[in-house]
Structures are given as structure tokens and as C-alpha cells.
Scaffold this motif. Structure first.
Motif, PDB file in Angstrom:
ATOM      1  N   PHE A 138      68.731 153.913   7.792  1.00 24.91           N
ATOM      2  CA  PHE A 138      70.025 153.499   8.335  1.00 24.91           C
ATOM      3  C   PHE A 138      69.728 152.623   9.553  1.00 24.91           C
ATOM      4  O   PHE A 138      69.690 153.094  10.690  1.00 24.91           O
ATOM      5  N   GLN A 191      69.038 163.266   9.171  1.00 33.03           N
ATOM      6  CA  GLN A 191      69.624 162.323   8.214  1.00 33.03           C
ATOM      7  C   GLN A 191      68.975 160.959   8.414  1.00 33.03           C
ATOM      8  O   GLN A 191      68.528 160.605   9.494  1.00 33.03           O
ATOM      9  N   THR A 192      68.923 160.229   7.319  1.00 33.13           N
ATOM     10  CA  THR A 192      68.442 158.860   7.384  1.00 33.13           C
ATOM     11  C   THR A 192      69.440 158.023   6.584  1.00 33.13           C
ATOM     12  O   THR A 192      70.634 158.227   6.744  1.00 33.13           O
ATOM     13  N   GLY A 193      68.973 157.093   5.745  1.00 30.14           N
ATOM     14  CA  GLY A 193      69.961 156.319   5.005  1.00 30.14           C
ATOM     15  C   GLY A 193      69.362 155.165   4.255  1.00 30.14           C
ATOM     16  O   GLY A 193      68.143 155.096   4.042  1.00 30.14           O
ATOM     17  N   SER A 196      70.056 150.743   3.745  1.00 27.20           N
ATOM     18  CA  SER A 196      70.768 149.580   4.289  1.00 27.20           C
ATOM     19  C   SER A 196      70.452 148.338   3.484  1.00 27.20           C
ATOM     20  O   SER A 196      69.352 148.200   2.938  1.00 27.20           O
ATOM     21  N   GLN A 237      75.615 149.946   4.359  1.00 30.13           N
ATOM     22  CA  GLN A 237      74.661 151.038   4.592  1.00 30.13           C
ATOM     23  C   GLN A 237      75.348 152.375   4.369  1.00 30.13           C
ATOM     24  O   GLN A 237      76.573 152.478   4.421  1.00 30.13           O
ATOM     25  N   GLU A 238      74.524 153.361   4.108  1.00 31.90           N
ATOM     26  CA  GLU A 238      75.056 154.695   3.801  1.00 31.90           C
ATOM     27  C   GLU A 238      74.077 155.743   4.324  1.00 31.90           C
ATOM     28  O   GLU A 238      72.863 155.534   4.295  1.00 31.90           O
ATOM     29  N   ARG A 239      74.628 156.870   4.757  1.00 38.86           N
ATOM     30  CA  ARG A 239      73.808 157.976   5.263  1.00 38.86           C
ATOM     31  C   ARG A 239      73.292 158.835   4.111  1.00 38.86           C
ATOM     32  O   ARG A 239      74.000 159.027   3.115  1.00 38.86           O
ATOM     33  N   ILE A 240      72.084 159.371   4.270  1.00 42.75           N
ATOM     34  CA  ILE A 240      71.505 160.308   3.292  1.00 42.75           C
ATOM     35  C   ILE A 240      70.868 161.447   4.090  1.00 42.75           C
ATOM     36  O   ILE A 240      70.133 161.190   5.060  1.00 42.75           O
ATOM     37  N   ILE A 274      66.768 158.242  -1.690  1.00 41.92           N
ATOM     38  CA  ILE A 274      67.323 157.051  -1.021  1.00 41.92           C
ATOM     39  C   ILE A 274      67.498 155.904  -2.018  1.00 41.92           C
ATOM     40  O   ILE A 274      68.501 155.182  -1.989  1.00 41.92           O
ATOM     41  N   VAL A 302      70.732 155.102  -3.875  1.00 41.04           N
ATOM     42  CA  VAL A 302      71.787 154.599  -2.974  1.00 41.04           C
ATOM     43  C   VAL A 302      71.534 153.120  -2.679  1.00 41.04           C
ATOM     44  O   VAL A 302      72.451 152.300  -2.715  1.00 41.04           O
ATOM     45  N   GLU A 303      70.274 152.792  -2.400  1.00 41.50           N
ATOM     46  CA  GLU A 303      69.925 151.370  -2.169  1.00 41.50           C
ATOM     47  C   GLU A 303      70.360 150.512  -3.343  1.00 41.50           C
ATOM     48  O   GLU A 303      70.877 149.416  -3.168  1.00 41.50           O
TER      49      GLU A 303
END
Ligand code: GAR
Length: 200
Positions: free
Chosen positions: A111, A131-133, A135, A151-154, A169, A172-173
Motif C-alpha cells: 500500500f 496490514q499491507t496492500g 497498488s 490501491q487496496e488494503r490486505i 496480494i 488483488v493486484e
């Protein structure tokens, strides 16, 4: 129809997802070429979809700038409307960034601005992040410093390894990348305006 060149270094799982999306008639972008800085496993995905590949082996050039010049020459063959860095694990020389900016985007497994650089997943674990994410950003002259497009949190879960976290991750990417490329193609994202607005 937006034409896209994708640059990779590795397995190309995000590339594959974009190739699949772009193979649907309704998707407003087409991948015209896939390039890499090494013999990347991900070339197999391009070949599966009948997309031309080009290799510019980093180790065979005397400098990053010389490598970048050849990369630019190869990209120019395809004159893509957009260049996507999808797991390219090299910093692009400033000349390549300048030649394509702002039509140059990158996916990143964190993120941003948290955990920039080549080891984002490892760095998040080492920092004890909960948490990370993921982008998708515009590439600028810095390292993962360009404007964020999506971007989104994971969540990091107990027992996560670099592998398990990265594998959570990546899907989501993929989704963010497919959406961002569609939005660029349809004009819902205006890279020129976003880049101009981000300049100090
Ligand atoms: C992706 O997670 C991408 O964001 C990351 O490499 C992975 C490539 O996976 N890129 C970076 O870390 C760039 N700093 P893939 O080859 O399976 O698509």
C-alpha cells in the motif's frame, strides 16, 4: 482500442490475468507485446496468447542507460499507448521514463507509499505490519513514488510467510490492474491530468 506493452521479469501471473482480460472482445485494450530483462517464465503466457515477446537481457549491457536505450528501441517498434510494468524487477533509466511518462504504470505489492522497492512483501513482514496492500501507480523518476491510481488494503495474518502473503496480494493486484487499464482506455483515468496535478 488502447495498445499496451507489458514488461516483466518473473512468472508473469499478473500479465496472464491481463492477457485473459484483454482477450475478451468487450475489453477496451489489447496487449501488443511483452518484454523482459531476462528469460522470464512469464513469456510462456504471452506465447500462449500469440503475443510477440522481446528480450533485452540486462546483464549484456555495459550500463543501465545502454540497457534502457535498447529497451526504448524495442518498445518503439510497437508504439504502445501504454506501458505496464508487471513485475519488472529493474529500475527504469530516466530516459525510458521520460520517453513514456505519464503513459507508464506499475503494479506494486504494498500500500504505497508504504514499503516501496524490490522487497515490499518481505519488508512488510519484517516491519511487523498487520496490514499491507496492493497498488497501481504512475511511474515517475523516483522509486515507487508516482501518483496512486488504485490501491487496496490486505491483512497480514499470523503465520504468513513472504510466499503466502504475496500469493494473497497478487489476485488483488490483478483486479486493480485490469480495472485501471480499462479506466485508462475508456478515459475514466486521465494520466496526463493526474501527473500534472501531482507535480509540486
Ligand atoms: C507482483 O507482485 C508485482 O507487483 C511485483 O512482482 C510481482 C510479479 O508477479 N513487483 C514488484 O515488486 C516491483 N517492485 P508475477 O510475475 O507473478 O506477475
Amino acid at each position: 482500442m488502447l495498445t499496451v506493452a507489458v514488461l516483466i521479469s518473473g512468472t508473469g501471473s499478473n500479465l496472464r490475468a491481463l492477457l485473459e482480460a484483454a482477450s475478451h472482445p468487450d475489453y477496451p485494450a489489447r496487449i501488443v507485446a511483452v518484454g523482459a530483462d531476462r528469460e522470464a517464465e512469464g513469456f510462456a503466457h504471452a506465447q500462449h496468447f500469440g503475443i510477440p515477446t522481446f528480450l533485452v537481457p540486462y546483464e549484456q549491457f555495459e550500463s543501465r542507460a545502454a540497457w534502457g536505450e535498447e529497451l526504448s528501441r524495442q518498445l518503439a517498434v510497437w508504439s504502445p499507448d501504454l506501458v505496464v510494468l508487471s513485475g519488472l524487477m529493474r529500475l527504469l533509466p530516466s530516459g525510458v521514463v521520460a520517453a513514456h511518462a505519464p503513459r507508464l504504470i506499475n503494479t506494486h505489492p504494498a500500500f504505497l507509499p508504504e514499503f516501496p522497492g524490490a522487497h515490499a512483501v518481505r519488508d512488510a513482514l519484517a516491519a511487523g505490519a498487520t496490514q499491507t496492500g496492493a497498488s497501481v501507480i504512475v511511474v515517475d523518476a523516483g522509486v515507487d513514488t508516482g501518483p496512486v491510481l488504485a490501491q487496496e488494503r490486505i491483512a497480514v495474518v499470523p503465520g504468513d510467510t513472504e510466499h503466502t502473503l504475496h500469493e494473497r496480494i497478487k489476485p488483488v493486484e490483478r483486479r486493480l490492474l485490469i480495472d485501471v487499464v480499462r479506466d485508462i482506455a475508456e478515459g475514466a483515468i486521465d494520466l496526463t491530468a493526474i501527473s500534472a496535478a501531482s507535480r509540486p
